[in-house]
Scaffold this motif. Structure first.
Motif, PDB file in Angstrom:
ATOM      1  N   ALA A  23       0.832  -1.209   0.000  1.00  0.00           N
ATOM      2  CA  ALA A  23       0.000   0.000   0.000  1.00  0.00           C
ATOM      3  C   ALA A  23       0.866   1.259   0.000  1.00  0.00           C
ATOM      4  N   LEU A  24       1.930   1.239   0.765  1.00  0.00           N
ATOM      5  CA  LEU A  24       2.834   2.395   0.791  1.00  0.00           C
ATOM      6  C   LEU A  24       3.532   2.559  -0.558  1.00  0.00           C
ATOM      7  N   GLY A  25       3.866   1.451  -1.198  1.00  0.00           N
ATOM      8  CA  GLY A  25       4.439   1.514  -2.544  1.00  0.00           C
ATOM      9  C   GLY A  25       3.471   2.150  -3.522  1.00  0.00           C
ATOM     10  N   GLN A  26       2.198   1.788  -3.403  1.00  0.00           N
ATOM     11  CA  GLN A  26       1.182   2.389  -4.267  1.00  0.00           C
ATOM     12  C   GLN A  26       1.054   3.881  -3.993  1.00  0.00           C
ATOM     13  N   ALA A  27       1.133   4.272  -2.730  1.00  0.00           N
ATOM     14  CA  ALA A  27       1.064   5.693  -2.382  1.00  0.00           C
ATOM     15  C   ALA A  27       2.228   6.452  -3.017  1.00  0.00           C
ATOM     16  N   LEU A  28       3.411   5.852  -3.001  1.00  0.00           N
ATOM     17  CA  LEU A  28       4.567   6.501  -3.616  1.00  0.00           C
ATOM     18  C   LEU A  28       4.397   6.657  -5.125  1.00  0.00           C
ATOM     19  N   ILE A  29       3.809   5.660  -5.768  1.00  0.00           N
ATOM     20  CA  ILE A  29       3.564   5.744  -7.208  1.00  0.00           C
ATOM     21  C   ILE A  29       2.590   6.882  -7.514  1.00  0.00           C
ATOM     22  N   VAL A  30       1.542   6.986  -6.715  1.00  0.00           N
ATOM     23  CA  VAL A  30       0.560   8.057  -6.914  1.00  0.00           C
ATOM     24  C   VAL A  30       1.232   9.420  -6.763  1.00  0.00           C
ATOM     25  N   LEU A  31       2.063   9.565  -5.742  1.00  0.00           N
ATOM     26  CA  LEU A  31       2.770  10.831  -5.539  1.00  0.00           C
ATOM     27  C   LEU A  31       3.728  11.120  -6.688  1.00  0.00           C
ATOM     28  N   GLU A  32       4.443  10.105  -7.125  1.00  0.00           N
ATOM     29  CA  GLU A  32       5.413  10.266  -8.209  1.00  0.00           C
ATOM     30  C   GLU A  32       4.739  10.730  -9.495  1.00  0.00           C
ATOM     31  N   ARG A  33       3.550  10.236  -9.730  1.00  0.00           N
ATOM     32  CA  ARG A  33       2.819  10.591 -10.949  1.00  0.00           C
ATOM     33  C   ARG A  33       2.071  11.909 -10.823  1.00  0.00           C
ATOM     34  N   GLY A  34       2.086  12.490  -9.634  1.00  0.00           N
ATOM     35  CA  GLY A  34       1.426  13.773  -9.431  1.00  0.00           C
ATOM     36  C   GLY A  34      -0.086  13.682  -9.476  1.00  0.00           C
ATOM     37  N   LEU A  35      -0.615  12.520  -9.140  1.00  0.00           N
ATOM     38  CA  LEU A  35      -2.065  12.331  -9.137  1.00  0.00           C
ATOM     39  C   LEU A  35      -2.646  12.867  -7.832  1.00  0.00           C
ATOM     40  N   ALA A  36      -3.900  12.597  -7.602  1.00  0.00           N
ATOM     41  CA  ALA A  36      -4.566  13.034  -6.368  1.00  0.00           C
ATOM     42  C   ALA A  36      -3.827  12.465  -5.157  1.00  0.00           C
ATOM     43  N   PRO A  37      -3.999  13.069  -4.004  1.00  0.00           N
ATOM     44  CA  PRO A  37      -3.346  12.535  -2.805  1.00  0.00           C
ATOM     45  C   PRO A  37      -3.652  11.039  -2.634  1.00  0.00           C
ATOM     46  N   PRO A  38      -2.678  10.269  -2.178  1.00  0.00           N
ATOM     47  CA  PRO A  38      -2.832   8.803  -2.103  1.00  0.00           C
ATOM     48  C   PRO A  38      -3.581   8.341  -0.863  1.00  0.00           C
ATOM     49  N   ARG A  39      -4.722   8.936  -0.600  1.00  0.00           N
ATOM     50  CA  ARG A  39      -5.476   8.657   0.627  1.00  0.00           C
ATOM     51  C   ARG A  39      -5.852   7.196   0.782  1.00  0.00           C
ATOM     52  N   GLU A  40      -6.369   6.575  -0.268  1.00  0.00           N
ATOM     53  CA  GLU A  40      -6.848   5.193  -0.157  1.00  0.00           C
ATOM     54  C   GLU A  40      -5.719   4.249   0.259  1.00  0.00           C
ATOM     55  N   ALA A  41      -4.577   4.371  -0.394  1.00  0.00           N
ATOM     56  CA  ALA A  41      -3.439   3.502  -0.071  1.00  0.00           C
ATOM     57  C   ALA A  41      -2.918   3.775   1.339  1.00  0.00           C
ATOM     58  N   LEU A  42      -2.853   5.039   1.719  1.00  0.00           N
ATOM     59  CA  LEU A  42      -2.370   5.383   3.054  1.00  0.00           C
ATOM     60  C   LEU A  42      -3.336   4.916   4.137  1.00  0.00           C
ATOM     61  N   ILE A  43      -4.620   5.051   3.892  1.00  0.00           N
ATOM     62  CA  ILE A  43      -5.614   4.570   4.860  1.00  0.00           C
ATOM     63  C   ILE A  43      -5.511   3.061   5.015  1.00  0.00           C
ATOM     64  N   ARG A  44      -5.318   2.341   3.914  1.00  0.00           N
ATOM     65  CA  ARG A  44      -5.166   0.888   3.985  1.00  0.00           C
ATOM     66  C   ARG A  44      -3.934   0.524   4.816  1.00  0.00           C
ATOM     67  N   ALA A  45      -2.808   1.186   4.559  1.00  0.00           N
ATOM     68  CA  ALA A  45      -1.587   0.905   5.316  1.00  0.00           C
ATOM     69  C   ALA A  45      -1.768   1.242   6.802  1.00  0.00           C
ATOM     70  N   GLN A  46      -2.381   2.374   7.082  1.00  0.00           N
ATOM     71  CA  GLN A  46      -2.585   2.776   8.468  1.00  0.00           C
ATOM     72  C   GLN A  46      -3.511   1.798   9.198  1.00  0.00           C
ATOM     73  N   THR A  47      -4.566   1.378   8.549  1.00  0.00           N
ATOM     74  CA  THR A  47      -5.500   0.428   9.153  1.00  0.00           C
ATOM     75  C   THR A  47      -4.800  -0.874   9.506  1.00  0.00           C
TER      76      THR A  47
END
Length: 121
Positions: free
Chosen positions: A40-64
């Motif tokens: 999930a954190l890897g997915q969040a990094l990909i989202v950030l790298e691509r400049g897409l919307a904030p990676p909330r879904e991936a971060l919430i999954r990792a935090q949960t």
């Protein structure tokens, strides 16, 4: 069933995770959870790298996942206090990234999880 059509990758990931959990023993569940949080954190990094919307879904999954791990440490585990603090600390750090996502911070959290997986063998 509508979700399957909207996000087939998420549906596939969920089915794969459920299959891994079904076939694992209790000792493997922590590894599976840590693997999933790291992914999930890897997915969040990909989202950030691509400049897409904030990676909330991936971060919430990792935090949960990290919150669940912190709450599920066995009371009699010899490293119980340390593990609860470690998992809880990572959950807090992930939560901070929900407010202001920082790639370096997310990468460090991901590396911390990798370190514990490596140490576990």
């Amino acid at each position: 069933m509508q979700m399957l059509g909207q996000n087939p990758a998420a549906a596939y990931r969920r089915v794969t995770l459920e299959a891994r959990i079904e076939t694992s023993g209790s000792a493997d569940l922590t590894r599976i959870c840590l693997d999933e949080a790291q992914a999930a954190l890897g997915q969040a990094l990909i989202v950030l790298e691509r400049g897409l919307a904030p990676p909330r879904e991936a971060l919430i999954r990792a935090q949960t996942i990290m919150v669940w791990l912190a709450q599920s440490v066995a009371a009699d585990h010899p490293l119980g206090t340390s593990l609860k603090a470690f998992y809880g600390g990572l959950a807090s750090q992930i939560g901070a990234n929900l407010l202001q996502a920082d790639a370096a911070s997310i990468a460090q959290i991901k590396n911390d999880i990798r370190d514990i997986l490596d140490a576990a063998g």
